[in-house]
Scaffold this active site. Structure first.
Site, PDB file in Angstrom:
ATOM      1  N   CYS A  56      52.468  37.364  26.977  1.00 42.26           N
ATOM      2  CA  CYS A  56      51.719  38.414  27.458  1.00 42.26           C
ATOM      3  C   CYS A  56      50.787  37.922  28.483  1.00 42.26           C
ATOM      4  O   CYS A  56      50.544  38.830  29.365  1.00 42.26           O
ATOM      5  CB  CYS A  56      50.563  38.600  26.161  1.00 42.26           C
ATOM      6  N   ARG A 133      55.759  44.964  21.709  1.00 45.22           N
ATOM      7  CA  ARG A 133      55.684  45.540  22.951  1.00 45.22           C
ATOM      8  C   ARG A 133      56.216  46.883  23.148  1.00 45.22           C
ATOM      9  O   ARG A 133      57.346  46.982  23.621  1.00 45.22           O
ATOM     10  CB  ARG A 133      56.305  44.563  23.994  1.00 45.22           C
TER      11      ARG A 133
HETATM   12  C1  BEZ Z   1      53.781  35.587  23.517  1.00 44.46           C
HETATM   13  O1  BEZ Z   1      54.129  34.695  24.169  1.00 44.46           O
HETATM   14  O2  BEZ Z   1      53.076  36.810  24.100  1.00 44.46           O
HETATM   15  C2  BEZ Z   1      54.207  35.935  22.007  1.00 44.46           C
HETATM   16  C3  BEZ Z   1      55.086  35.147  21.529  1.00 44.46           C
HETATM   17  C4  BEZ Z   1      55.275  35.266  20.156  1.00 44.46           C
HETATM   18  C5  BEZ Z   1      54.351  36.157  19.438  1.00 44.46           C
HETATM   19  C6  BEZ Z   1      53.598  36.812  19.906  1.00 44.46           C
HETATM   20  C7  BEZ Z   1      53.027  36.928  21.334  1.00 44.46           C
END
Ligand code: BEZ
Length: 219
Positions: A56, A133
């Site tokens: 993110c 997402r």
């Molecule tokens: C992330 O890196 O954005 C992420 C990875 C796993 C679960 C939630 C967010």
């Protein structure tokens, strides 16, 4: 669903291309926002699983770097997650310190999941409440024109978001079809003929249904 204000909704109600999503008002990092106030412009509304997560963070850095490219296309960005407004602020402060980038598009807080559920951004069978997402491309009339859904562990492509937006805007302007790998400047396609005489008269076996539009012209 049309034009309702969200109060409560079943988890993962699910929206489709062509739907007008329910309106909502919520707190965001730029103050209160109301979805219907974005009518008249394109809007990309997207959810992210959580603040302070690696993928993110890369998405927000890259989107902020390319924010002017969305603005040039008369398109606003709006992010959303279950995290609180103060979590969003703390994360944005960290992004500024670490990457020297100010995230200026709104990030909505949705701690009760009421918006994420109404938009189908929350996986119904998941044990945790994180939104996936999901990305909605909403046109100036407030209609969902495209949507994508990526898992938490794969980040979105910002060039592909811009290309999708370009394609949607081009097909509206020229009343054409955007073929695979279409990019700005490429020819659009015409809709197939519905006239049997044109089918028989076509120069070859595909020309009646697979044909480019003359550049710069409507169909
Ligand atoms: C992330 O890196 O954005 C992420 C990875 C796993 C679960 C939630 C967010």
């Amino acid at each position: 669903m049309e034009n309702e204000t969200v109060t409560s909704a079943p988890a993962c109600a699910g929206l489709r291309i062509g739907d007008t999503p329910p309106d909502f008002e919520a707190r965001s990092t730029i103050g209160p926002v109301k979805l219907s106030a974005y009518r008249g412009r394109w809007l990309i509304l997207f959810s992210h699983p959580a603040d302070f997560t690696p993928v993110c963070t890369t998405e927000f850095v890259e989107l902020s770097k390319q924010a002017a490219d969305f603005a040039k296309r008369d398109c606003e960005l709006m992010a959303l997650s279950v995290d609180s407004l103060f979590s969003h602020f703390a994360w944005l402060r960290l992004i500024k310190e670490r990457f020297d980038i100010e995230v200026r598009f709104p990030i909505v807080e949705d701690p009760t999941l009421v918006i994420g559920s109404a938009f189908g951004m929350v996986a119904p069978n998941d044990n945790d409440s994180a939104t996936v997402r999901t990305t909605f491309f909403i046109d100036p009339e407030g209609v969902i024109r495209a949507m994508t859904c990526y898992p938490a562990n794969v980040g979105r492509s910002i060039p592909e978001m811009l290309r999708t937006l370009d394609a949607l805007q081009a097909i509206d302007k020229k009343d054409g079809l955007a073929p695979a790998n279409w990019q700005v400047g490429d020819a659009l396609l015409r809709s197939p003929t519905q006239d049997l005489d044109e089918v028989y008269k076509a120069a070859d076996e595909t020309e009646w249904f697979l044909r480019e539009m003359p550049k710069g012209k409507r169909k």
